[in-house]
Motif scaffolding. Sequence first.
Motif, mmCIF file in Angstrom:
data_model
loop_
_atom_site.group_PDB
_atom_site.id
_atom_site.type_symbol
_atom_site.label_atom_id
_atom_site.label_comp_id
_atom_site.label_asym_id
_atom_site.label_seq_id
_atom_site.Cartn_x
_atom_site.Cartn_y
_atom_site.Cartn_z
ATOM 1 N N GLU A 74 0.830 -1.211 0.000
ATOM 2 C CA GLU A 74 0.000 0.000 0.000
ATOM 3 C C GLU A 74 0.864 1.261 0.000
ATOM 4 O OE1 GLU A 74 -2.618 -0.370 3.329
ATOM 5 O OE2 GLU A 74 -3.701 -2.023 2.360
ATOM 6 N N GLN A 75 2.113 1.103 0.383
ATOM 7 C CA GLN A 75 2.994 2.269 0.491
ATOM 8 C C GLN A 75 3.115 3.013 -0.838
ATOM 9 O OE1 GLN A 75 5.021 3.080 3.430
ATOM 10 N NE2 GLN A 75 3.591 1.676 4.442
ATOM 11 N N GLN A 76 3.483 4.292 -0.708
ATOM 12 C CA GLN A 76 3.684 5.087 -1.924
ATOM 13 C C GLN A 76 4.892 4.550 -2.708
ATOM 14 O OE1 GLN A 76 2.220 7.802 -3.431
ATOM 15 N NE2 GLN A 76 0.435 7.401 -2.122
ATOM 16 N N SER A 77 6.008 4.540 -1.972
ATOM 17 C CA SER A 77 7.208 3.959 -2.615
ATOM 18 C C SER A 77 7.394 2.543 -2.067
ATOM 19 C CB SER A 77 8.442 4.806 -2.295
ATOM 20 O OG SER A 77 8.590 4.899 -0.899
ATOM 21 N N ILE A 78 7.275 1.619 -2.967
ATOM 22 C CA ILE A 78 7.253 0.225 -2.504
ATOM 23 C C ILE A 78 8.669 -0.305 -2.331
ATOM 24 C CG2 ILE A 78 6.492 -2.113 -3.080
ATOM 25 C CD1 ILE A 78 4.246 -0.743 -4.681
ATOM 26 N N ASP A 79 8.908 -0.900 -1.161
ATOM 27 C CA ASP A 79 10.238 -1.472 -0.879
ATOM 28 C C ASP A 79 10.234 -2.931 -1.318
ATOM 29 O OD1 ASP A 79 12.612 -2.309 0.020
ATOM 30 O OD2 ASP A 79 12.323 -1.730 2.120
ATOM 31 N N TYR A 80 10.683 -3.151 -2.539
ATOM 32 C CA TYR A 80 10.575 -4.502 -3.093
ATOM 33 C C TYR A 80 11.448 -5.495 -2.351
ATOM 34 C CZ TYR A 80 7.745 -2.856 -6.920
ATOM 35 O OH TYR A 80 6.729 -2.359 -7.654
ATOM 36 N N LYS A 81 12.563 -4.993 -1.852
ATOM 37 C CA LYS A 81 13.450 -5.898 -1.130
ATOM 38 C C LYS A 81 12.748 -6.515 0.059
ATOM 39 C CE LYS A 81 18.321 -4.940 -1.825
ATOM 40 N NZ LYS A 81 19.435 -4.115 -1.364
ATOM 41 N N ARG A 82 12.037 -5.652 0.740
ATOM 42 C CA ARG A 82 11.359 -6.127 1.935
ATOM 43 C C ARG A 82 10.261 -7.119 1.543
ATOM 44 N NH1 ARG A 82 8.301 -2.290 5.337
ATOM 45 N NH2 ARG A 82 7.429 -3.726 6.879
ATOM 46 N N ILE A 83 9.547 -6.752 0.504
ATOM 47 C CA ILE A 83 8.483 -7.652 0.057
ATOM 48 C C ILE A 83 9.069 -9.016 -0.318
ATOM 49 C CG2 ILE A 83 6.810 -8.050 -1.778
ATOM 50 C CD1 ILE A 83 6.307 -5.053 -1.766
ATOM 51 N N ASP A 84 10.180 -8.934 -1.010
ATOM 52 C CA ASP A 84 10.826 -10.183 -1.428
ATOM 53 C C ASP A 84 11.196 -11.029 -0.214
ATOM 54 O OD1 ASP A 84 11.957 -11.726 -3.680
ATOM 55 O OD2 ASP A 84 13.797 -11.467 -2.498
ATOM 56 N N ALA A 85 11.748 -10.368 0.794
ATOM 57 C CA ALA A 85 12.128 -11.110 1.997
ATOM 58 C C ALA A 85 10.912 -11.766 2.628
ATOM 59 C CB ALA A 85 12.787 -10.148 2.993
ATOM 60 N N HIS A 86 9.827 -11.021 2.666
ATOM 61 C CA HIS A 86 8.609 -11.582 3.251
ATOM 62 C C HIS A 86 8.125 -12.783 2.451
ATOM 63 C CE1 HIS A 86 8.285 -8.684 6.326
ATOM 64 N NE2 HIS A 86 7.916 -7.637 5.561
ATOM 65 N N ASN A 132 8.969 -13.510 -8.600
ATOM 66 C CA ASN A 132 9.344 -13.082 -9.942
ATOM 67 C C ASN A 132 8.847 -11.661 -10.220
ATOM 68 O OD1 ASN A 132 10.714 -15.349 -10.553
ATOM 69 N ND2 ASN A 132 8.947 -16.388 -11.479
ATOM 70 N N TYR A 133 7.588 -11.436 -9.865
ATOM 71 C CA TYR A 133 7.041 -10.089 -10.063
ATOM 72 C C TYR A 133 7.819 -9.077 -9.253
ATOM 73 C CZ TYR A 133 3.051 -11.810 -12.687
ATOM 74 O OH TYR A 133 2.277 -12.368 -13.655
ATOM 75 N N CYS A 134 8.186 -9.503 -8.084
ATOM 76 C CA CYS A 134 8.951 -8.630 -7.199
ATOM 77 C C CYS A 134 10.239 -8.209 -7.876
ATOM 78 C CB CYS A 134 9.279 -9.393 -5.930
ATOM 79 S SG CYS A 134 8.625 -8.614 -4.491
ATOM 80 N N GLU A 135 10.846 -9.164 -8.473
ATOM 81 C CA GLU A 135 12.111 -8.887 -9.129
ATOM 82 C C GLU A 135 11.907 -7.891 -10.268
ATOM 83 O OE1 GLU A 135 14.931 -12.131 -10.780
ATOM 84 O OE2 GLU A 135 14.404 -12.587 -8.693
ATOM 85 N N GLU A 136 10.794 -8.069 -10.978
ATOM 86 C CA GLU A 136 10.477 -7.148 -12.074
ATOM 87 C C GLU A 136 9.978 -5.810 -11.546
ATOM 88 O OE1 GLU A 136 7.624 -9.015 -14.588
ATOM 89 O OE2 GLU A 136 8.786 -10.866 -14.689
ATOM 90 N N GLN A 137 9.694 -5.739 -10.268
ATOM 91 C CA GLN A 137 9.117 -4.560 -9.618
ATOM 92 C C GLN A 137 7.768 -4.228 -10.255
ATOM 93 O OE1 GLN A 137 11.887 -1.458 -8.750
ATOM 94 N NE2 GLN A 137 12.985 -2.998 -7.587
ATOM 95 N N ASN A 138 7.005 -5.245 -10.462
ATOM 96 C CA ASN A 138 5.699 -5.107 -11.110
ATOM 97 C C ASN A 138 4.630 -5.029 -10.024
ATOM 98 O OD1 ASN A 138 3.302 -5.526 -12.391
ATOM 99 N ND2 ASN A 138 4.112 -7.028 -13.837
ATOM 100 N N VAL A 139 4.075 -3.837 -9.817
ATOM 101 C CA VAL A 139 3.116 -3.628 -8.710
ATOM 102 C C VAL A 139 1.845 -4.440 -8.940
ATOM 103 C CG1 VAL A 139 1.990 -1.892 -7.286
ATOM 104 C CG2 VAL A 139 3.951 -1.259 -8.689
ATOM 105 N N GLU A 140 1.380 -4.342 -10.159
ATOM 106 C CA GLU A 140 0.111 -5.029 -10.431
ATOM 107 C C GLU A 140 0.248 -6.535 -10.233
ATOM 108 O OE1 GLU A 140 -1.447 -3.890 -14.276
ATOM 109 O OE2 GLU A 140 -0.938 -1.812 -13.756
ATOM 110 N N GLY A 141 1.332 -7.042 -10.783
ATOM 111 C CA GLY A 141 1.581 -8.470 -10.624
ATOM 112 C C GLY A 141 1.651 -8.838 -9.157
ATOM 113 N N CYS A 142 2.324 -8.002 -8.396
ATOM 114 C CA CYS A 142 2.484 -8.278 -6.978
ATOM 115 C C CYS A 142 1.123 -8.310 -6.293
ATOM 116 C CB CYS A 142 3.359 -7.213 -6.327
ATOM 117 S SG CYS A 142 5.093 -7.429 -6.713
ATOM 118 N N LEU A 143 0.322 -7.309 -6.646
ATOM 119 C CA LEU A 143 -0.993 -7.247 -6.009
ATOM 120 C C LEU A 143 -1.824 -8.462 -6.385
ATOM 121 C CD1 LEU A 143 -1.762 -3.437 -6.340
ATOM 122 C CD2 LEU A 143 -1.483 -4.745 -4.245
#
Lengths: 1003, 153
Positions: B65-77, B102-113
């Motif tokens: 939900e954050q404005q600037s998404i911390d992909y690293k953290r998401i990836d760790a989770h 994979n989406y995380c790596e691509e930094q794809n917000v929609e995919g992540c969601l």
Amino acid sequence: MGLKLQQSYHHSVTLKVNEQMGTKRGYTFIQANRAWLPKFLLLWVMVMAFLSTWIYKKMDADNKVRRKEVLSSMCDQRARMLQDQFSVSVNHVHALAILVSTFHYYKDPSAIDQETFAEYTARTAFERPLLSGVAYAERVVHSEREKFERQHGWTIKTMKREPSPIRDEYAPVIFSQETVSYIESLDMMSGEEDRENILRARATGKAVLTSPFRLLGSHHLGVVLTFPVYKSKLPPSPTEQERIEATAGYLGGAFDVESLVENLLGQLAGNQAILVNVYDITNSSDHLIMYGHQNQDGDLALLHESKLDFGDPFRKHQMICRYHQKAPTSWTALTTAFLFFVICLLVGYILYGAAIHIVKVEDDFHEMEELKVRAEAADVAKSQFLATVSHEIRTPMNGILGMLALLLDTDLSSTQRDYAQTAQVCGKALITLINEVLDRAKIEAGKLELETVPFDLRSILDDVLSLFSEKSRNKGVELAVFVSDKVPEMVMGDPGRFRQIITNLVGNSVKFTERGHIFVKVHLAENPKPMEGPKAETYLNGGSDEDALVSGARQFKTLSGYEAADERNSWDSLKHLVADEELRYDASVKMKAADEASQSVTLMVSVEDTGIGIPLIAQDRVFMPFMQADSSTSRNYGGTGIGLSITKCLVELMGGHISFISRPQVGSTFSFTTVFGRCKRASFSDTKKPNAEDLPSGFRGLKAVVVDGKPVRAAVTRYHLKRLGMLVEFANSVKIAASACGKNGSSCGSKTQPDIVLVEKDSWLSGEDGGLSLRTLDRQQNGHVLKSPKMILLATNITNAELEKAKAAGFADTTIMKPLRASMVAACLQQVLGTGKKRQPGRGMLNGSSVLGSLLCGKKILVVDDNMVNRRVAAGALKKFGAAVECAESGKAALKLLQLPHSFDACFMDIQMPEMDGFEATRRIRMMESQANEQMNGGTEEGSIRTGEWHIPILAMTADVIHATYDECLKCGMDGYVSKPFEEENLYLAVAKFFKTKPISDS
Amino acid sequence: MDLVQLQRQFVDYRTSLYHEGFLDEQFTQLQELQDENNPDFVVEVVSLFFEDSERLLNELARALEQQSIDYKRIDAHVHQLKGSSSSIGAQRVQKVCIAFRNYCEEQNVEGCLKCLQQVRHEYSLVKTKLESLFQVRLPCRREIFFLSKMVLP
């Protein structure tokens, strides 16, 4: 190159050099000029043809020169001879002239008349062989004609025999040799030739010759020689006029040149070969022939002219010689040239053939090379393909097997269950095959590396045996293992691969054996020759030979009594081995020290079976991959035939070699040697601890009697009991055992009383009085001692009826099913004797996890994982095997826990963790440890106490088992890895390395 | 009779879970780890998994939900979630996690969601299934334990 060659096309030497260079320089030249080869050949042939023509010409010219020389020398010789003879005749005529002038003119009256002259000339004719005759004509002037005619009584006649017409002077012949008497009274002046001659002769005062003409008598060609005779003595240099005045007459002779020359030539060699002509060439435009035929045959090409000087300066003569025949063709030259050409042709062809061959061979070679590269590429591709495919197949196969296992869990009808079980068995077989193929591919690629860790050979053999115990028991095949006491307890080597070899061989044997036994024997390969002298009979009675014949059937002294392929394994040899060991038992302590001097130990392992054997024709391809005895084998017995080839590779990798002896329908014996390292004494004593833990020590010193009719089997039983520390005696039969016990019991008391009596089923059944004597035995025991020995029956397979019977007969205590294993025997004995139940045998004893349990039991292990669930699962898994587990949720926490000194035996480390990942944590732990170790080594006192250094085994836990990850693990100081989630086998393999071999000194 | 039926029910249900791909053999292994000394092991681990997963899912939702998404953290989770799901053998969750990463790596917000939705969905599915599985077994845990021991190889 080609261009250059073209330039030197017609230069034979260059060409030759080039050709030689071509052959010498090898393929590059020939290969580069392959298109030129036929042209080279053609050129060569042409040059050689040219050369041989030249040779022919030269030889021919030589011949001609020689011929010419011969001709000229012959011609000159003939000319000289002719000339000589001619001048001799002329000289004689000269002498005659002087004779005539002396006796006819200076004497008065004349001393010569016709008669005298004729006689004299006839008698001296031999002096003038060239002259057909001589005659003397007197000069008569016309004024004196009548006086002269009167004086002689005849008239002067002309050549035509008519009375001479009136002339200024006459020259009638007055004296003549008889041969030419017909010219007497003929006037010589009347003949044209003679007249000229006479005039010239008297003017010059020398002999003169006519040109050749036909002689009167013979009609041969001839010349007439005329010599002047002077009346008075001439002044020293008379003028022509004075000579004419002084002339008295003329002496003439006819040279018959033709017969003369013929005569002469007849005397000389080579007369037939040459043709001689003699010419008068006074008139240079018109040569008059003196001898020979005018129309020339013979060789016109070659002639030789020789000058002749017959003493008449006015006349010139010449001799011309020719060969009779044309110069014969020079066969020598022709043959030489031809042979030369032929030889050169052949040489050229050989060179050409060689070049063509070289080109062909090189082409083939290149083709082969290409094929080889392709084959190698294909091989690599094959290996890669195999590895990949094997790997890819394994994944779904795991799924299939898992599902099958689950399927078997469900409620199934018996048919369905059967199907599912079959599928599972097949699946497992497939997995085994794939593993084998992978192994083989690895070995071929040279990627298989052997590890060197200490391991207990005996327990591995026990493990393998237990693996096959079910199968062998079902078949009724006896399975046994015997390890010589001299084989060290712990050796350095690759236990996994050693196990694989043994498993392969035993598995094979089990597969192909329907009756009899399978016997694994291990002893030192450098075993000295068994001593012949003291045959230590360890039997209670000495007569071990008596069961060589039992119930008519021939019995062999092997484990089960069936014949084995290799007699070396029979009792005879084993006996020596055992005896040898017995003898050396006391000296073994000393021996050990000596043994340990050498770094390595070579073991001889043999696996003997009494199976179907290997057909003789198939014996030489046993070790080739995918080769079985024949195609029906795989149908009947299954398998791919890859096992033995892998076994061979492994054995060779381990520095040994494998061989086998096999007799069809009798059995096979596979023997191999391996080289293992010896363990150092320190680690040896250390490892004793876990080993002793493995086998309970509660039986030490107990006495057992083994009742078995078959010595080999008895030795095997004893081997297992001895490992438990028991003292063992043999008895050949129950009766003997009973009597011995009785005797012992009475004489020596309870000291030598056996605690356990183990009876082999066969011996028990074979003895008719078995049951009876057993009871006797029992009774006797009861009578004499308080504690009765435990009776144990040993059996490979046993029916229920037999079991009942056994129980009735007194084997109430227990029955031990074969194959024997030390741990199993121990468990059974524990049960029977009721001693030390510290460890729970039962379930844990029998399945594989017992090993893992024994490995991990009581070990303190740290699990580091940030994931709560994973941590819990890992801890659960390890706890199940009896380990004490502590958890840490991050690398930092782990570091804290592992501050030295700590009491952990091992650490399982997750790799991917936040903050500090597994690699980093491991690196730091190793750093800590090395610091501690340095300090420790610095202080000698502490160092001497501690045997080991600080080094906690750290195993990575990772979900991906990519090789690169493994390398990374090793790089940062980890000792291995286990794939997550844990699998028992996997875990065991990883852990076994450390806990068996590395006794943790600080625990 | 009752026991046999229960056993039957349990086995059927569990098999269906395997078939539908909710669980894999890791769950079998997990069950093997359970013995007398540790009778509640599976339930314990599974509830740990629920706890952990819920926490992680919340974290993920917040992070996305954050404005600037911390992909690293998401990836760790997601990595954590993947680890724990593979540990208990919840393979469908695990698979979605892989896609998620994979989406995380691509930094794809929609995919992540989208993946988050899927993970939630799968998670709640597996949770329901497991809970019902345990409800099947809870009343007679001891019996089931023995049964499972007998049935499993």
